[in-house]
Design an enzyme around this catalytic site. Structure first.
Site, PDB file in Angstrom:
ATOM      1  N   HIS A   1      -1.262   0.884  -4.174  1.00  0.00           N
ATOM      2  CA  HIS A   1      -2.288   1.292  -5.176  1.00  0.00           C
ATOM      3  C   HIS A   1      -2.066   0.234  -6.196  1.00  0.00           C
ATOM      4  O   HIS A   1      -3.065  -0.111  -6.579  1.00  0.00           O
ATOM      5  CB  HIS A   1      -1.920   2.731  -5.551  1.00  0.00           C
ATOM      6  CG  HIS A   1      -2.137   3.712  -4.913  1.00  0.00           C
ATOM      7  ND1 HIS A   1      -0.977   4.489  -4.299  1.00  0.00           N
ATOM      8  CD2 HIS A   1      -3.086   4.364  -4.202  1.00  0.00           C
ATOM      9  CE1 HIS A   1      -1.240   5.474  -3.452  1.00  0.00           C
ATOM     10  NE2 HIS A   1      -2.748   5.387  -3.404  1.00  0.00           N
TER      11      HIS A   1
ATOM     12  N   LEU B   1       2.380   1.227   3.637  1.00  0.00           N
ATOM     13  CA  LEU B   1       2.496   2.036   2.410  1.00  0.00           C
ATOM     14  C   LEU B   1       1.733   3.097   2.525  1.00  0.00           C
ATOM     15  O   LEU B   1       0.311   2.929   2.629  1.00  0.00           O
ATOM     16  CB  LEU B   1       2.701   1.500   1.125  1.00  0.00           C
ATOM     17  CG  LEU B   1       3.751   0.396   0.981  1.00  0.00           C
ATOM     18  CD1 LEU B   1       3.871   0.073  -0.567  1.00  0.00           C
ATOM     19  CD2 LEU B   1       5.569   0.778   1.321  1.00  0.00           C
ATOM     20  N   SER B   2       1.986   4.485   2.194  1.00  0.00           N
ATOM     21  CA  SER B   2       1.024   5.601   2.259  1.00  0.00           C
ATOM     22  C   SER B   2       1.741   6.632   1.499  1.00  0.00           C
ATOM     23  O   SER B   2       3.053   7.001   1.670  1.00  0.00           O
ATOM     24  CB  SER B   2       0.846   6.086   3.847  1.00  0.00           C
ATOM     25  OG  SER B   2       0.348   7.269   3.618  1.00  0.00           O
ATOM     26  N   SER B   3       1.008   7.408   0.726  1.00  0.00           N
ATOM     27  CA  SER B   3       1.627   8.679  -0.133  1.00  0.00           C
ATOM     28  C   SER B   3       2.145   9.557   1.220  1.00  0.00           C
ATOM     29  O   SER B   3       3.192  10.183   0.663  1.00  0.00           O
ATOM     30  CB  SER B   3       0.628   9.199  -0.704  1.00  0.00           C
ATOM     31  OG  SER B   3      -0.265   8.330  -1.817  1.00  0.00           O
TER      32      SER B   3
HETATM   33  P1  AMP Z   1      -5.300   7.107  -1.666  1.00  0.00           P
HETATM   34  O1  AMP Z   1      -4.590   7.350  -2.891  1.00  0.00           O
HETATM   35  O2  AMP Z   1      -4.305   7.353  -0.412  1.00  0.00           O
HETATM   36  O3  AMP Z   1      -6.631   7.971  -1.384  1.00  0.00           O
HETATM   37  O4  AMP Z   1      -5.832   5.387  -1.701  1.00  0.00           O
HETATM   38  C1  AMP Z   1      -6.150   5.091  -2.894  1.00  0.00           C
HETATM   39  C2  AMP Z   1      -6.449   3.630  -2.580  1.00  0.00           C
HETATM   40  O5  AMP Z   1      -5.327   2.767  -2.237  1.00  0.00           O
HETATM   41  C3  AMP Z   1      -7.523   3.477  -1.173  1.00  0.00           C
HETATM   42  O6  AMP Z   1      -8.531   2.326  -1.422  1.00  0.00           O
HETATM   43  C4  AMP Z   1      -6.337   3.055  -0.072  1.00  0.00           C
HETATM   44  O7  AMP Z   1      -7.222   2.497   0.775  1.00  0.00           O
HETATM   45  C5  AMP Z   1      -5.309   2.187  -0.860  1.00  0.00           C
HETATM   46  N1  AMP Z   1      -4.312   2.005  -0.271  1.00  0.00           N
HETATM   47  C6  AMP Z   1      -3.582   3.025   0.306  1.00  0.00           C
HETATM   48  N2  AMP Z   1      -2.355   2.569   0.876  1.00  0.00           N
HETATM   49  C7  AMP Z   1      -2.215   1.287   0.614  1.00  0.00           C
HETATM   50  C8  AMP Z   1      -1.516  -0.004   1.236  1.00  0.00           C
HETATM   51  N3  AMP Z   1      -0.634   0.139   1.846  1.00  0.00           N
HETATM   52  N4  AMP Z   1      -2.117  -1.049   0.623  1.00  0.00           N
HETATM   53  C9  AMP Z   1      -3.185  -1.521   0.090  1.00  0.00           C
HETATM   54  N5  AMP Z   1      -3.993  -0.416  -0.381  1.00  0.00           N
HETATM   55  C10 AMP Z   1      -3.593   0.775   0.110  1.00  0.00           C
END
Ligand code: AMP
Length: 294
Positions: free
Chosen positions: A46, A193-195
């Protein structure tokens, strides 16, 4: 427009009125506005979007909203990590100007009955497993666009199909906002990376490396000259077969615009994978022509 931040503080707007006032003030000062839509539990992925917005726009708004509309019954809406204080601290460190943190009832007031649906691109890949998901995404993203009225919106390649669907929506509905997609940020071992990685045990985290491992195998095979999609998919499948605990959902090699499967690949073709480790659903992808971290 060059960035010119005088304050390290990220202000917070809880209401649309506060958000609009802050955005109008920035615009009146001649600043372009970048928006980074998120569901919070922020990580370096993010923050890379925040950095891109800071580089390219004068005023960066990060929205934090866990959007109930994009979760199906039985998905992880209730468990989804919510870490607002920590998020605000990270945003201040990254130099975001404004965090917009609306309440559910302000986003979806009683009687809400308007939805945005992109057809075609949403019937494949994630859309097959999560049929209502993209309708929830496009509805919230268009609402956030209308609330913030940014010049540029930043999305991660991590959700490749989502970025494509949003670009389609913006084109189709004449949304005057530039949609930019930023590269995937990974941990040192390759895991994107992922929440949702916070849900993984140490063992599951190791098992989850099958996703990035299969993508690494695909990019390596392409780099050595293989262009037959079936051969590359076989090789990706073998990586998953070596980890029986993981339940693969899909493996695909698709055209980056149509998201349709290809039989012969080139450097622009995107490999996408989705799998469940225990109850945790993970997704990842890579463009075949890009260098994949070893
Ligand atoms: P989210 O909070 O999961 O909905 O993600 C919010 C934004 O962050 C989205 O545009 C995702 O694609 C981006 N995002 C999530 N994980 C990553 C990552 N590992 N690298 C780059 N962008 C990310």
């Amino acid at each position: 427009m060059p960035n010119n931040h005088s304050s390290p503080v990220t202000r917070m707007a809880g209401s649309v009125a506060e958000l609009r006032l802050a955005a109008q003030t920035a615009r009146a000062a001649g600043k372009s506005i970048g928006v980074v839509p998120t569901m919070g539990a922020l990580h370096a992925g993010h923050l890379s979007l925040v950095e891109a917005s800071r580089r390219e726009c004068g005023f960066t708004v990060v929205t934090i909203f866990v959007n109930p509309l994009q979760f199906a019954q039985g998905e992880d809406l209730d468990q989804y990590p919510r870490e607002q204080e920590e998020d605000l601290r990270k945003l201040a460190g990254a130099g975001a100007d404004l965090a917009f943190t609306p309440a559910d009832e302000d986003v979806y007031p009683e009687g809400f009955s308007t939805f945005v649906e992109v057809t075609g691109l949403t019937n494949v890949l994630e859309g097959r497993t999560r049929p209502e998901h993209f309708r929830g995404v496009t509805t919230i993203v268009l609402k956030l666009f209308n609330m913030v009225q940014p010049d540029v919106a930043y999305f991660g390649q991590k959700d490749f199909q989502q970025a494509r669907v949003i670009r389609r929506m913006a084109l189709d509905l004449n949304v005057p906002i530039e949609i930019r997609m930023q590269p995937i940020i990974r941990d040192a071992d390759g895991l994107a990376l992922s929440s949702r990685n916070a849900y993984l045990s140490a063992d599951q985290r190791r098992q989850g490396l099958a996703l990035s491992g299969s993508l690494r195998a695909a990019t390596q095979m392409f780099a050595t000259g293989e262009t037959n999609a079936a051969a590359i998919l076989d090789c990706m499948r073998e990586v998953f077969q070596a980890v029986p605990e993981i339940e693969m959902d899909y493996l695909a090699l698709v055209d980056p615009d149509s998201l349709l499967a290809v039989s012969e690949v080139d450097a622009d073709v995107v490999a996408l994978v989705a799998a469940k480790v225990g109850d945790v659903r993970l997704i990842d992808n890579a463009r075949l022509g890009d260098a994949f971290p070893s």
